[in-house]
Motif scaffolding. Structure first.
Motif, mmCIF file in Angstrom:
data_model
loop_
_atom_site.group_PDB
_atom_site.id
_atom_site.type_symbol
_atom_site.label_atom_id
_atom_site.label_comp_id
_atom_site.label_asym_id
_atom_site.label_seq_id
_atom_site.Cartn_x
_atom_site.Cartn_y
_atom_site.Cartn_z
ATOM 1 N N LYS A 188 0.876 -1.191 0.000
ATOM 2 C CA LYS A 188 0.000 0.000 0.000
ATOM 3 C C LYS A 188 0.898 1.222 0.000
ATOM 4 O O LYS A 188 1.814 1.322 0.822
ATOM 5 C CB LYS A 188 -0.873 -0.045 1.252
ATOM 6 C CG LYS A 188 -1.477 1.287 1.712
ATOM 7 C CD LYS A 188 -2.564 1.021 2.748
ATOM 8 C CE LYS A 188 -2.670 2.112 3.792
ATOM 9 N NZ LYS A 188 -3.690 1.817 4.803
ATOM 10 N N LYS A 234 1.007 5.574 -0.083
ATOM 11 C CA LYS A 234 0.213 6.767 0.207
ATOM 12 C C LYS A 234 0.311 7.713 -0.983
ATOM 13 O O LYS A 234 1.404 7.881 -1.557
ATOM 14 C CB LYS A 234 0.774 7.460 1.447
ATOM 15 C CG LYS A 234 0.661 6.608 2.701
ATOM 16 C CD LYS A 234 -0.723 6.759 3.292
ATOM 17 C CE LYS A 234 -0.876 5.927 4.547
ATOM 18 N NZ LYS A 234 -2.222 6.045 5.095
ATOM 19 N N ASP A 270 -3.563 4.746 -0.834
ATOM 20 C CA ASP A 270 -4.375 5.346 0.237
ATOM 21 C C ASP A 270 -4.194 6.859 0.173
ATOM 22 O O ASP A 270 -3.063 7.362 0.242
ATOM 23 C CB ASP A 270 -3.914 4.809 1.604
ATOM 24 C CG ASP A 270 -4.782 5.305 2.767
ATOM 25 O OD1 ASP A 270 -5.741 6.063 2.522
ATOM 26 O OD2 ASP A 270 -4.485 4.925 3.918
ATOM 27 N N ASN A 290 -5.981 9.125 2.194
ATOM 28 C CA ASN A 290 -6.345 9.806 3.446
ATOM 29 C C ASN A 290 -7.125 11.100 3.187
ATOM 30 O O ASN A 290 -6.771 12.173 3.697
ATOM 31 C CB ASN A 290 -5.102 10.090 4.298
ATOM 32 C CG ASN A 290 -4.550 8.850 4.976
ATOM 33 O OD1 ASN A 290 -3.458 8.409 4.649
ATOM 34 N ND2 ASN A 290 -5.290 8.252 5.885
ATOM 35 N N GLU A 318 -7.976 3.644 -1.301
ATOM 36 C CA GLU A 318 -8.507 3.806 0.053
ATOM 37 C C GLU A 318 -8.784 5.285 0.327
ATOM 38 O O GLU A 318 -7.920 6.140 0.093
ATOM 39 C CB GLU A 318 -7.473 3.247 1.044
ATOM 40 C CG GLU A 318 -7.921 3.229 2.492
ATOM 41 C CD GLU A 318 -6.866 2.595 3.414
ATOM 42 O OE1 GLU A 318 -5.942 1.919 2.925
ATOM 43 O OE2 GLU A 318 -6.965 2.805 4.634
ATOM 44 N N ASP A 355 -12.039 3.928 4.813
ATOM 45 C CA ASP A 355 -11.322 3.846 6.086
ATOM 46 C C ASP A 355 -11.971 4.882 7.013
ATOM 47 O O ASP A 355 -12.918 4.570 7.759
ATOM 48 C CB ASP A 355 -9.823 4.122 5.819
ATOM 49 C CG ASP A 355 -8.960 4.205 7.067
ATOM 50 O OD1 ASP A 355 -9.506 4.125 8.179
ATOM 51 O OD2 ASP A 355 -7.727 4.369 6.949
ATOM 52 N N GLU A 356 -11.530 6.144 6.934
ATOM 53 C CA GLU A 356 -11.995 7.186 7.856
ATOM 54 C C GLU A 356 -13.522 7.332 7.925
ATOM 55 O O GLU A 356 -14.060 7.713 8.974
ATOM 56 C CB GLU A 356 -11.390 8.556 7.484
ATOM 57 C CG GLU A 356 -9.927 8.747 7.854
ATOM 58 C CD GLU A 356 -8.952 8.331 6.743
ATOM 59 O OE1 GLU A 356 -9.271 7.378 5.990
ATOM 60 O OE2 GLU A 356 -7.879 8.942 6.642
ATOM 61 N N ASN A 369 -11.964 -1.241 5.180
ATOM 62 C CA ASN A 369 -10.822 -1.372 6.078
ATOM 63 C C ASN A 369 -11.386 -1.265 7.494
ATOM 64 O O ASN A 369 -11.943 -0.240 7.864
ATOM 65 C CB ASN A 369 -9.834 -0.229 5.754
ATOM 66 C CG ASN A 369 -8.824 0.040 6.865
ATOM 67 O OD1 ASN A 369 -8.959 -0.411 7.991
ATOM 68 N ND2 ASN A 369 -7.805 0.824 6.540
ATOM 69 N N LYS A 392 -10.665 -0.883 11.304
ATOM 70 C CA LYS A 392 -9.692 -0.595 12.352
ATOM 71 C C LYS A 392 -10.458 -0.656 13.669
ATOM 72 O O LYS A 392 -11.466 0.064 13.823
ATOM 73 C CB LYS A 392 -9.076 0.797 12.188
ATOM 74 C CG LYS A 392 -8.082 0.901 11.052
ATOM 75 C CD LYS A 392 -7.419 2.272 11.015
ATOM 76 C CE LYS A 392 -6.515 2.384 9.786
ATOM 77 N NZ LYS A 392 -6.002 3.743 9.576
HETATM 78 MG MG LIG Z 1 -6.193 4.646 5.460
#
Ligand SMILES: [Mg+2]
Ligand SMILES: O=C(O)CCC(=O)C1=CC=C[C@@H](O)[C@@H]1C(=O)O
Length: 369
Positions: free
Chosen positions: A162, A164, A189, A191, A214, A239-240, A261, A263
C-alpha cells in the motif's frame, strides 16, 4: 467477570522511520496501555491508538485520557460484566470517542479470553491459524526511493503493497511503481486528500490494475464516494468514513465502497468490528484489518481479529520490527513469507515485555473499580 482495578500507563515510543501521509509526518508515538485486573490477579491488556494530534480522526491522546478517566472507567465499574459484548451497550451513552472505548474494551476481551483459558482469536470466533499481511509505506521523497523501499519489503515476503498518495504525488508515482513491479498486488491510500472535482484525474488510476483506492474523498463523506465509485473502475475502500456498524451498512447500501478497512479503534472495539465483519460477509464485501502504527498489544488484537473468515485481503499488520527497535511484547510479532502465525496461548497470546514496558512508560495511574 469480577473486576478489581485498572492501571493506565502512558507510553512514548519512537518509530524507526518517520511515517508520512497526505497530512504530514510523525515519528514519536504516545499512547495508553490499559491493564485490567480481576479479583484473582489475572490481567487483560488493551492499547489506545489515537495520535497526539487530531489529523486522522478527532480523537487525541489527551481526549482518550479524559474519556477513559472521567466517563468510561466509571461506567465499566458501575455494575458487573458477564461478556465483553456488553461493553458496547454500556458505553453507548457516550457519543463517539471510539478509540478511547476500544482501548478499554480490548482489555476486557483479553481478560475474558484469559479467564476462559482460550486464545483471544477463538473467543472472537476466528478460524485461521495464520494470517496474510501487507505493508503500508508512507510518502517518500522520490519514486526511486519508494521503489527501493517496496523492493526491500517484497524481499521480506509482504503480500500486498500500500502506498500513500496526495495531489502532486499520485499518478506519476503509481506509474513509476507499476513500470517497475507490473504484477505486485498494489493499492493506494489518499487519506481524504481529494474532492469529487478530481474524479477525472483519479480515473487515470484505472490503468494500473490497483486492488483498491482507500479513502480518496472527505473523512466524513459517503455520498460523494458513491458518485465517484460509479465513475471509476478501481474499487473504493473506505477507512476514515466508517466509524460504526451503521456507517458500514449505509456505505454498502449506497455503493460508496466495494471494500472496507476495519480498524478496531476507529469503529469502537472488537464487538463492533465483528458485527461489521459479519454484515460484510453477508453482503460479499471483502474486509481487511487496518493499522494505526500500533505497539505489540494493539498489534496482537489486530492479529486476533484478522482470523475471522471475511478478512480475505492482507491487512496492514506488519511485523514489530517494521516500526520499533524494541516492542513491548515477547516474542515480537514476526512475518514469514508474508504470514503471521497466530499464537495459541490464552488471551492475546503474547507476553508483556516488562523491561520494555517500564522503559517506555512516562506515567502510570491505578484506578480501583
Ligand atoms: Mg487509510
Ligand atoms: O502500518 C500501519 O499500522 C498502517 C499505517 C497506515 O497506513 C495508517 C496509519 C494511521 C493513519 C493513516 O496514516 C494510515 C491509514 O490511513 O490507514
Amino acid at each position: 467477570m469480577d473486576l478489581d482495578h485498572i492501571i493506565l500507563r502512558k507510553l512514548k515510543m519512537t518509530l524507526r522511520d518517520p511515517f508520512t501521509t497526505s497530512f504530514g509526518s510523525f515519528i514519536d508515538k504516545e499512547f495508553f496501555v490499559i491493564e485490567l485486573v480481576n479479583v484473582s490477579g489475572i490481567s487483560g491488556w488493551g492499547e489506545s491508538v489515537a495520535f497526539s494530534s487530531p489529523w486522522y480522526t478527532e480523537e487525541t491522546v489527551q481526549t482518550t485520557e479524559h474519556m477513559m478517566k472521567d466517563f468510561l472507567i466509571p461506567l465499566l465499574g458501575q455494575k458487573p460484566i458477564h461478556h465483553p459484548d456488553e461493553i458496547l451497550e454500556r458505553f453507548a451513552p457516550i457519543r463517539r470517542n471510539n478509540m478511547a472505548k476500544a482501548a478499554i474494551e480490548g482489555a476486557v476481551w483479553d481478560l475474558y479470553a484469559r479467564e476462559h483459558n482460550q486464545p483471544l482469536y477463538k473467543s472472537l470466533g476466528g478460524e485461521k491459524n495464520k494470517i496474510d499481511v501487507g505493508i503500508s509505506i508512507g510518502i517518500q521523497s522520490s519514486p526511486d526511493e519508494l521503489i527501493k523501499k517496496i523492493g526491500a519489503f517484497l524481499d521480506q515476503g509482504y503480500k500486498r503493497i500500500k502506498i500513500k498518495i496526495k495531489p502532486g504525488k499520485d499518478i506519476d508515482v503509481v506509474k513509476a511503481v507499476r513500470d517497475h513491479y507490473p504484477d505486485v498486488p498494489l493499492m493506494v491510500d489518499a487519506n481524504s486528500a481529494y474532492t469529487l472535482e478530481d474524479s477525472q484525474h483519479l480515473k487515470q488510476l484505472d490503468d494500473y490494475n490497483l486492488l483498491m483506492i482507500e479513502q480518496p474523498l472527505s473523512h466524513d463523506d459517503m455520498i460523494d464516494h458513491a458518485v465517484l465509485q460509479k465513475q471509476i473502475k478501481t474499487p473504493i475502500c473506505l477507512d476514515e468514513s466508517i466509524n460504526s456498524f451503521e456507517d458500514a451498512r449505509k456505505a454498502i447500501d449506497i455503493g460508496a465502497c466495494k471494500i472496507i478497512n476495519i480498524k478496531i479503534g476507529r469503529v469502537g472495539g472488537l464487538t463492533v468490528s465483528k458485527k461489521i465483519h459479519d454484515y460484510c460477509a453477508k453482503r460479499a464485501i471483502p474486509v481487511w484489518c487496518g493499522g494505526m502504527l500500533e505497539a505489540g498489544i494493539g498489534r496482537a488484537h489486530n492479529i486476533a481479529l484478522t482470523t475471522l473468515s471475511q478478512f480475505t485481503l492482507p491487512g496492514d499488520t506488519a511485523g514489530s520490527s517494521r516500526y520499533w527497535t524494541q516492542d513491548i511484547i515477547t516474542p515480537e510479532v514476526t512475518v514469514k513469507n508474508g504470514e503471521i502465525k497466530v499464537p495459541e496461548e490464552p488471551g492475546i497470546g503474547y507476553k508483556i515485555n516488562w523491561d520494555a514496558l517500564e522503559k517506555f512508560t512516562v506515567s502510570e495511574e491505578k484506578i480501583k473499580l
